[in-house]
Design a protein around this motif. Structure first.
Motif, PDB file in Angstrom:
ATOM      1  N   ASP A 143      -0.008   5.200  -5.146  1.00 26.90           N
ATOM      2  CA  ASP A 143      -0.454   6.587  -4.967  1.00 26.90           C
ATOM      3  C   ASP A 143      -1.786   6.585  -4.217  1.00 26.90           C
ATOM      4  N   GLU A 144      -2.270   7.757  -3.880  1.00 30.85           N
ATOM      5  CA  GLU A 144      -3.444   7.877  -3.009  1.00 30.85           C
ATOM      6  C   GLU A 144      -4.666   7.195  -3.606  1.00 30.85           C
ATOM      7  N   GLU A 145      -4.918   7.382  -4.869  1.00 35.03           N
ATOM      8  CA  GLU A 145      -6.118   6.822  -5.484  1.00 35.03           C
ATOM      9  C   GLU A 145      -6.061   5.296  -5.529  1.00 35.03           C
ATOM     10  N   LYS A 146      -4.943   4.761  -5.989  1.00 37.35           N
ATOM     11  CA  LYS A 146      -4.822   3.309  -6.063  1.00 37.35           C
ATOM     12  C   LYS A 146      -4.820   2.669  -4.680  1.00 37.35           C
ATOM     13  N   ARG A 147      -4.302   3.408  -3.682  1.00 40.25           N
ATOM     14  CA  ARG A 147      -4.311   2.881  -2.315  1.00 40.25           C
ATOM     15  C   ARG A 147      -5.736   2.726  -1.815  1.00 40.25           C
ATOM     16  N   ARG A 148      -6.584   3.705  -2.085  1.00 34.90           N
ATOM     17  CA  ARG A 148      -7.989   3.604  -1.655  1.00 34.90           C
ATOM     18  C   ARG A 148      -8.672   2.438  -2.366  1.00 34.90           C
ATOM     19  N   GLU A 149      -8.378   2.246  -3.644  1.00 36.79           N
ATOM     20  CA  GLU A 149      -8.985   1.137  -4.378  1.00 36.79           C
ATOM     21  C   GLU A 149      -8.554  -0.216  -3.812  1.00 36.79           C
ATOM     22  N   LEU A 167       0.825  -1.207   0.000  1.00 35.36           N
ATOM     23  CA  LEU A 167       0.000   0.000   0.000  1.00 35.36           C
ATOM     24  C   LEU A 167       0.860   1.258   0.000  1.00 35.36           C
ATOM     25  N   LYS A 168       2.009   1.207   0.675  1.00 32.87           N
ATOM     26  CA  LYS A 168       2.887   2.374   0.718  1.00 32.87           C
ATOM     27  C   LYS A 168       3.447   2.706  -0.665  1.00 32.87           C
ATOM     28  N   GLU A 207      -7.469  -0.850  -0.736  1.00 34.00           N
ATOM     29  CA  GLU A 207      -8.050  -1.046   0.604  1.00 34.00           C
ATOM     30  C   GLU A 207      -9.518  -1.427   0.509  1.00 34.00           C
TER      31      GLU A 207
END
Length: 455
Positions: free
Chosen positions: A186-192, A182-183, A194
């Motif tokens: 990027d922010e968008e792909k991390r939300r997807e 997750l680290k 999760e």
């Protein structure tokens, strides 16, 4: 009762079990199944000793009359003095083979960690193996049987705890890798990612109710779906005899674990991405431990008929709540996960240091190889020059050579001989003083031209 059952099953059944089907009418005799692999590094030696002992009638009779505690404590080993000579000879050979195998293992380990040609005290090193007597490396005695049973008992009893610890590390590693992944996003792909993870967790929890292992609901479900019998006619004694598959009068740990297959199939499906089969095996182990804790009264890791019937009379048997699966329990704490990650960082640093050390050694070896290649080339040039020098004098003398390259030598004429080797005239009596050799042509005489005086 058999020694195989005691050591391989009574101490701890380790094999993964399969669903038990209702016994059918036997058409032909089937060979007995192979005993479960205990996972011990001396499993083969253990099993071969058991097989040999069971061939002796006297020992088998004493074994049947002994209780599990006497066997596990090693008291039965005294009966080894009364077995047949043929059996003792086989046991001696098995021990010599095991000692030889352990010596090979020790030598391989020492060769990998020490210099070559180092003297090894095998007798001292063999003391680290507790399953045989290192003082006597040639014959199998009562002490060997006692050590073998006691050591196997100790090692197998630690299996459950070791398995739980390994599973905990597996779960922490899985979570650590997920967080590290997750680290990297990027922010968008991390939300997807999760959101996808939470969806899989939710889907995994959507399963039928799991009955508590050993409860009335759980046993009746096996009675109906596996045995094909009417749940309203459930009979504990009949159930026990039906699932005592080897007819030895007890339910060992393998037979118990087979009873949990239906419950596990409610939660885990190998075709589903959200279901982890390693978690299923941890679930099976937890279920077996739960039954043993509540049913095995004498703590011999076996369930006899009396213990089983008493468990069906308890209040918990009829009023058991549902079973909490692995994902519904806290396998590790956040503090444990943080300590685990610190260990991983230290391990990675150590691996990096060793990798750098190996890289430097590799570079040194390459440089050394380059130097050796250069020296080899110099030696080859020197040899070539020496060979050329040897052939030069022969070429300068210009001796004629034959068709095969051999040298041809000619006799020297008398006038070419040194002065100290001239033959005196009187050495050949009756010969003319100045007679020339017949085979030598006379030298041509130069023609004298008279001088012409010019006036």
């Amino acid at each position: 009762m058999h020694l195989t059952w005691l050591v391989s099953a009574a101490l701890l059944g380790l094999a993964t079990c399969v669903p038990i089907e209702r016994p059918k009418e036997k058409q032909e005799a089937e060979p007995p199944p192979d005993p479960a692999d205990t996972g011990l590094f001396y499993h083969r030696y253990l099993q071969e000793v058991i097989n040999v002992l069971e061939t002796d009638g006297h020992f088998r009779e004493k074994l049947q009359a002994a209780n599990a505690e006497d066997i596990k404590s090693g008291k039965l080993s005294k009966e080894l003095d009364f077995v047949s000579h043929h059996v003792r000879t086989k046991l001696d050979e098995l021990k010599r083979q095991e000692v030889s195998r352990l010596r090979m293992l020790l030598k391989a380990k020492m060769d990998a960690t020490m210099e070559q040609d180092v003297q090894i005290d095998h007798r001292t090193l063999l003391k680290q193996f507790e399953h045989l007597d290192p003082q006597n490396q040639h014959t199998f005695e009562a002490r060997d049987l006692e050590l073998l049973i006691q050591t196997a008992t100790k090692h197998l009893e630690n299996f459950d705890a070791d398995h739980h610890n390994e599973f905990k590390r597996y779960e922490m590693m899985k979570e650590h890798e997920r967080r590290e992944y997750l680290k990297s996003l990027d922010e968008e792909k991390r939300r997807e990612e999760e959101a996808r993870f939470e969806e899989l967790k939710k889907k995994h929890k959507e399963h039928p109710k799991v009955n508590a292992p050993g409860s009335q609901d759980q046993l009746k479900e096996v009675w109906q779906e596996t045995d094909g019998l009417d749940p309203n006619e459930f009979n504990p004694k009949t159930f026990f005899n039906l699932h005592d598959t080897n007819s030895d009068g007890v339910l060992d740990e393998q037979e118990l674990e087979a009873l949990f297959t239906k419950e596990l199939e409610k939660v885990y499906d190998p075709r589903n991405e959200e279901d982890d089969m390693l978690e299923m095996e941890e679930e099976r182990l937890r279920m077996r431990e739960h039954v043993m804790k509540n049913v095995d009264l004498n703590r011999d890791r076996l369930v006899n008929l009396d213990e089983f019937l008493k468990s069906t009379q308890k209040k918990e048997f009829n009023e058991a709540d549902g079973w909490k699966t692995v994902e519904e329990t806290q396998v590790y704490s956040e503090a444990e996960l943080q300590r685990f990650e610190v260990e991983l960082v230290a391990q990675e640093a150590e691996l990096g240091r060793r990798a750098e050390q190996l890289r430097r050694q590799h570079d040194e070896l390459i440089q050394r190889q380059v130097q050796l290649d250069a020296q080899k080339k110099e030696y080859q040039q020197a040899v070539l020059q020496m060979e050329q020098r040897k052939s030069q004098p022969q070429a300068e003398q210009g001796h004629p050579a034959g068709p095969g390259g051999e040298l041809k030598f000619q006799a020297q004429p008398p006038h070419a001989a040194p002065a100290d080797q001239t033959v005196p005239p009187d050495s050949h009596p009756g010969a003319p003083e100045h007679a020339a050799p017949q085979n030598q042509a006379e030298p041509p005489q130069t023609q004298q031209h008279p001088e012409v005086e010019i006036q």
